[in-house]
Design a protein around this motif. Structure first.
Motif, PDB file in Angstrom:
ATOM      1  N   ILE A 139     -10.352  -9.144  12.998  1.00 45.18           N
ATOM      2  CA  ILE A 139      -9.798  -8.229  12.002  1.00 45.18           C
ATOM      3  C   ILE A 139     -10.917  -7.775  11.076  1.00 45.18           C
ATOM      4  CG2 ILE A 139      -8.031  -7.919  10.225  1.00 45.18           C
ATOM      5  CD1 ILE A 139      -6.541 -10.282  11.486  1.00 45.18           C
ATOM      6  N   ASP A 140     -11.556  -6.701  11.461  1.00 45.42           N
ATOM      7  CA  ASP A 140     -12.593  -6.128  10.629  1.00 45.42           C
ATOM      8  C   ASP A 140     -12.150  -4.740  10.168  1.00 45.42           C
ATOM      9  OD1 ASP A 140     -12.827  -4.630  12.936  1.00 45.42           O
ATOM     10  OD2 ASP A 140     -14.759  -5.474  13.529  1.00 45.42           O
ATOM     11  N   TYR A 141     -13.022  -4.057   9.461  1.00 45.95           N
ATOM     12  CA  TYR A 141     -12.662  -2.746   8.917  1.00 45.95           C
ATOM     13  C   TYR A 141     -12.292  -1.764  10.027  1.00 45.95           C
ATOM     14  CZ  TYR A 141     -13.086   1.660   6.378  1.00 45.95           C
ATOM     15  OH  TYR A 141     -12.839   2.901   5.846  1.00 45.95           O
ATOM     16  N   ARG A 142     -13.039  -1.794  11.120  1.00 47.11           N
ATOM     17  CA  ARG A 142     -12.754  -0.891  12.236  1.00 47.11           C
ATOM     18  C   ARG A 142     -11.375  -1.164  12.829  1.00 47.11           C
ATOM     19  NH1 ARG A 142     -16.537  -1.129  17.497  1.00 47.11           N
ATOM     20  NH2 ARG A 142     -15.509  -3.161  17.594  1.00 47.11           N
ATOM     21  N   PHE A 143     -11.046  -2.446  12.944  1.00 51.91           N
ATOM     22  CA  PHE A 143      -9.734  -2.794  13.496  1.00 51.91           C
ATOM     23  C   PHE A 143      -8.613  -2.285  12.592  1.00 51.91           C
ATOM     24  CE2 PHE A 143      -6.046  -5.585  13.572  1.00 51.91           C
ATOM     25  CZ  PHE A 143      -5.707  -5.567  14.914  1.00 51.91           C
ATOM     26  N   ILE A 144      -8.724  -2.516  11.278  1.00 47.81           N
ATOM     27  CA  ILE A 144      -7.670  -2.112  10.346  1.00 47.81           C
ATOM     28  C   ILE A 144      -7.515  -0.599  10.320  1.00 47.81           C
ATOM     29  CG2 ILE A 144      -6.994  -2.061   7.917  1.00 47.81           C
ATOM     30  CD1 ILE A 144      -6.423  -4.693   9.289  1.00 47.81           C
ATOM     31  N   THR A 145      -8.623   0.121  10.329  1.00 53.41           N
ATOM     32  CA  THR A 145      -8.520   1.583  10.325  1.00 53.41           C
ATOM     33  C   THR A 145      -7.915   2.093  11.634  1.00 53.41           C
ATOM     34  OG1 THR A 145     -10.846   1.725  11.039  1.00 53.41           O
ATOM     35  CG2 THR A 145     -10.381   1.967   8.685  1.00 53.41           C
ATOM     36  N   ASN A 159       4.280   5.170   2.705  1.00 55.46           N
ATOM     37  CA  ASN A 159       4.787   3.960   2.055  1.00 55.46           C
ATOM     38  C   ASN A 159       5.000   2.834   3.054  1.00 55.46           C
ATOM     39  OD1 ASN A 159       4.714   5.344  -0.307  1.00 55.46           O
ATOM     40  ND2 ASN A 159       6.885   5.220  -0.753  1.00 55.46           N
ATOM     41  N   GLY A 160       5.432   3.179   4.268  1.00 54.94           N
ATOM     42  CA  GLY A 160       5.604   2.174   5.308  1.00 54.94           C
ATOM     43  C   GLY A 160       4.273   1.558   5.702  1.00 54.94           C
ATOM     44  N   ILE A 161       3.252   2.404   5.852  1.00 52.79           N
ATOM     45  CA  ILE A 161       1.909   1.915   6.181  1.00 52.79           C
ATOM     46  C   ILE A 161       1.402   0.991   5.080  1.00 52.79           C
ATOM     47  CG2 ILE A 161      -0.498   2.618   6.509  1.00 52.79           C
ATOM     48  CD1 ILE A 161       0.549   5.177   7.828  1.00 52.79           C
ATOM     49  N   SER A 162       1.648   1.374   3.830  1.00 54.61           N
ATOM     50  CA  SER A 162       1.222   0.556   2.700  1.00 54.61           C
ATOM     51  C   SER A 162       1.874  -0.820   2.744  1.00 54.61           C
ATOM     52  CB  SER A 162       1.582   1.264   1.388  1.00 54.61           C
ATOM     53  OG  SER A 162       1.204   0.476   0.281  1.00 54.61           O
ATOM     54  N   VAL A 163       3.163  -0.871   3.063  1.00 51.63           N
ATOM     55  CA  VAL A 163       3.879  -2.151   3.141  1.00 51.63           C
ATOM     56  C   VAL A 163       3.325  -3.002   4.276  1.00 51.63           C
ATOM     57  CG1 VAL A 163       6.096  -3.239   3.647  1.00 51.63           C
ATOM     58  CG2 VAL A 163       5.996  -1.301   2.078  1.00 51.63           C
ATOM     59  N   TYR A 164       3.186  -2.421   5.469  1.00 48.17           N
ATOM     60  CA  TYR A 164       2.687  -3.179   6.624  1.00 48.17           C
ATOM     61  C   TYR A 164       1.312  -3.768   6.342  1.00 48.17           C
ATOM     62  CZ  TYR A 164       6.417  -1.032   9.430  1.00 48.17           C
ATOM     63  OH  TYR A 164       7.625  -0.624   9.933  1.00 48.17           O
ATOM     64  N   LEU A 165       0.397  -2.927   5.861  1.00 49.40           N
ATOM     65  CA  LEU A 165      -0.974  -3.387   5.643  1.00 49.40           C
ATOM     66  C   LEU A 165      -1.066  -4.401   4.509  1.00 49.40           C
ATOM     67  CD1 LEU A 165      -3.123  -0.150   6.126  1.00 49.40           C
ATOM     68  CD2 LEU A 165      -2.667  -1.979   7.753  1.00 49.40           C
ATOM     69  N   SER A 166      -0.249  -4.234   3.477  1.00 53.87           N
ATOM     70  CA  SER A 166      -0.312  -5.175   2.357  1.00 53.87           C
ATOM     71  C   SER A 166       0.178  -6.563   2.779  1.00 53.87           C
ATOM     72  CB  SER A 166       0.523  -4.661   1.173  1.00 53.87           C
ATOM     73  OG  SER A 166       1.891  -4.574   1.505  1.00 53.87           O
ATOM     74  N   LYS A 167       1.177  -6.626   3.666  1.00 54.61           N
ATOM     75  CA  LYS A 167       1.664  -7.925   4.146  1.00 54.61           C
ATOM     76  C   LYS A 167       0.616  -8.596   5.031  1.00 54.61           C
ATOM     77  CE  LYS A 167       5.356  -6.927   1.982  1.00 54.61           C
ATOM     78  NZ  LYS A 167       5.379  -7.281   0.557  1.00 54.61           N
ATOM     79  N   ILE A 168      -0.023  -7.802   5.888  1.00 59.21           N
ATOM     80  CA  ILE A 168      -1.071  -8.343   6.756  1.00 59.21           C
ATOM     81  C   ILE A 168      -2.258  -8.802   5.907  1.00 59.21           C
ATOM     82  CG2 ILE A 168      -2.736  -7.727   8.567  1.00 59.21           C
ATOM     83  CD1 ILE A 168      -0.482  -5.754   9.572  1.00 59.21           C
ATOM     84  N   LYS A 169      -2.594  -8.020   4.895  1.00 58.35           N
ATOM     85  CA  LYS A 169      -3.680  -8.384   3.988  1.00 58.35           C
ATOM     86  C   LYS A 169      -3.390  -9.712   3.297  1.00 58.35           C
ATOM     87  CE  LYS A 169      -5.978  -6.801  -0.254  1.00 58.35           C
ATOM     88  NZ  LYS A 169      -6.068  -5.708  -1.253  1.00 58.35           N
ATOM     89  N   HIS A 170      -2.169  -9.904   2.852  1.00 54.09           N
ATOM     90  CA  HIS A 170      -1.807 -11.133   2.150  1.00 54.09           C
ATOM     91  C   HIS A 170      -1.986 -12.356   3.049  1.00 54.09           C
ATOM     92  CE1 HIS A 170       1.350 -14.025   0.491  1.00 54.09           C
ATOM     93  NE2 HIS A 170       0.368 -14.022  -0.370  1.00 54.09           N
ATOM     94  N   ILE A 171      -1.501 -12.277   4.289  1.00 50.55           N
ATOM     95  CA  ILE A 171      -1.641 -13.407   5.208  1.00 50.55           C
ATOM     96  C   ILE A 171      -3.113 -13.634   5.557  1.00 50.55           C
ATOM     97  CG2 ILE A 171      -1.059 -14.284   7.508  1.00 50.55           C
ATOM     98  CD1 ILE A 171       1.292 -14.313   5.603  1.00 50.55           C
ATOM     99  N   PHE A 172      -3.866 -12.551   5.750  1.00 49.65           N
ATOM    100  CA  PHE A 172      -5.291 -12.662   6.048  1.00 49.65           C
ATOM    101  C   PHE A 172      -6.024 -13.370   4.909  1.00 49.65           C
ATOM    102  CE2 PHE A 172      -9.651 -11.067   5.863  1.00 49.65           C
ATOM    103  CZ  PHE A 172     -10.084 -11.260   7.163  1.00 49.65           C
TER     104      PHE A 172
END
Length: 401
Positions: A139-145, A159-172
């Motif tokens: 999970i690097d910057y290239r993967f997330i983008t 807003n959906g993208i923001s929710v998905y990424l914020s949850k993944i960010k929290h677990i990471f």
């Protein structure tokens, strides 16, 4: 220099093919099995892998192997078999840290409850559709983008993208906190430092007017409609208490006319476990008495006897709240339980002149970064919140206390 390439093994009895990494060194080739299996639909006729998720997974694995090979001493003096054995030791002994990100996320999500658990599970189900196997260091910057672009192509709103990424960010970030320390950095990537998570766009506020709240309190419908009405009003009287918290209140949450509980939605993100105390005003006390559980029940209200699951209760309340519009056409078509919380806050600020900090505390929101340290040292005085609540109730219903 050794070369690595992902190839497909022979067909197994179940119709799948194991993906292997072909290691070529000093003019000899040997194969390293992986945990990846594919079907014929994921390959070309010439047995080249075409599934983009598998290609991405093997690329990440090969990158990891290359890094391991670079760290092995005297590679040029080894034959292919010796190099494969050294690479195996390097990978298996943890010198190249590996952590199944989905397995780790599952262990954290399993401890969550209610809507929080559902939101995290939905976010990771999306991620699994994009990549079926995922190591935390992939999970690097290239993967997330790339994942973000995938969501956009799937038609997911900002807003959906923001929710998905914020949850993944929290677990990471939980994984980094758990596995990294001052001496050993096992998870080396920092993919979320570059503002890759979009800000949520402002949505339409779900707010009722003062007059609409008054009208709801006077509606007399059927039994189910009246129950939905009462739960809505009880939420309003208790400063917009979340439905899941109302459902799970115990008798020992009330002492000397004060309700004290930990807000489910934010307790995992706060050092005080989102503790809040609310004085039970007479209007709320009347409804608590009306729906109180029997003496043998540990729960404060009889909601568990009405509904075995909170999700069922939530669906039912929202369904019957919408039906209240047949009695008052000024009510919105999408009236639902959470309107009570938004409306309390809006009336408190716009009509009752209550300052934003008191409203912030009354709604039991998570503190921002600047307030977290202060919250640890300052003992909270909930009486300001109680006074604010009484002021809002009096303003809406014209009571004199």
């Amino acid at each position: 220099m050794a070369t690595l390439k992902a190839v497909v093994d022979h067909r197994k009895a179940d119709g799948t093919y194991n993906v292997k990494i072909r290691l070529t060194h000093n003019r000899k080739a040997l194969y390293i099995p992986t945990e990846l299996y594919i079907t014929e639909r994921q390959m070309t006729r010439s047995k080249k892998i075409k599934d983009p998720n598998i290609v991405s997974a093997t690329d990440s694995l090969i990158d990891e192997m290359r890094k391991a090979i670079v760290s092995i001493k005297h590679v040029e003096q080894m034959d292919c078999s010796q190099l494969r054995e050294a690479l195996h030791r390097k990978m298996s002994e943890g010198e190249v840290f590996r952590l199944d990100f989905f397995e780790y996320a599952d262990s954290k999500i399993e401890k969550m409850t209610g809507n929080t658990r559902i939101t995290y599970r939905t976010s990771f189900n999306r991620l699994k559709k994009f990549r079926s196997v995922l190591d935390v260091n992939d999970i690097d910057y290239r993967f997330i983008t790339s994942f973000k672009a995938y969501l956009e192509n799937e038609g997911i709103a900002n807003n959906g993208i923001s929710v998905y990424l914020s949850k993944i960010k929290h677990i990471f970030n939980l994984a980094k906190e758990e596995y990294n320390d001052d001496d050993i950095v096992r998870i080396k990537t920092s993919p979320f430092k570059r503002g890759v998570v979009p800000s949520e766009e402002a949505t339409e506020h779900k707010i009722l007017s003062v007059e609409q709240v008054r009208r709801i309190s006077t509606i007399n419908g059927d039994k189910s409609e009246n129950f939905a009405r009462d739960m809505f009003l009880l939420s309003f009287y208790l400063i917009g208490i979340n439905g899941v918290d109302l459902y799970n209140l115990k008798k020992d949450n009330v002492k000397d006319g004060v309700l004290t509980y930990n807000r489910q939605k934010t307790k995992s993100r706060r050092q005080d476990k989102a503790l809040i105390s609310i004085k039970i005003e007479p209007e709320a006390a009347a409804l608590i008495d009306k729906y109180s559980s029997d003496d043998k029940d540990e729960y404060l209200l009889n909601l568990h006897r009405r509904y075995s699951l909170y999700s069922t209760m939530r669906t039912s309340i929202n369904l019957f709240l919408k039906r209240l519009r047949q009695y008052d056409k000024t009510l919105p078509n999408d009236l639902f339980y959470y309107y009570a919380r938004h409306t309390w806050a809006t009336i408190a600020y716009n009509d009752c002149g209550i300052d934003m900090q008191t409203i912030h505390e009354a709604l039991n929101h998570a503190s921002d970064a600047n307030m977290k340290i202060t919250d640890v040292y300052v003992k909270k005085d909930f009486t300001r919140i109680w006074e604010a609540n009484r002021k809002v109730i009096d303003f809406v219903f014209g009571n004199k206390h």
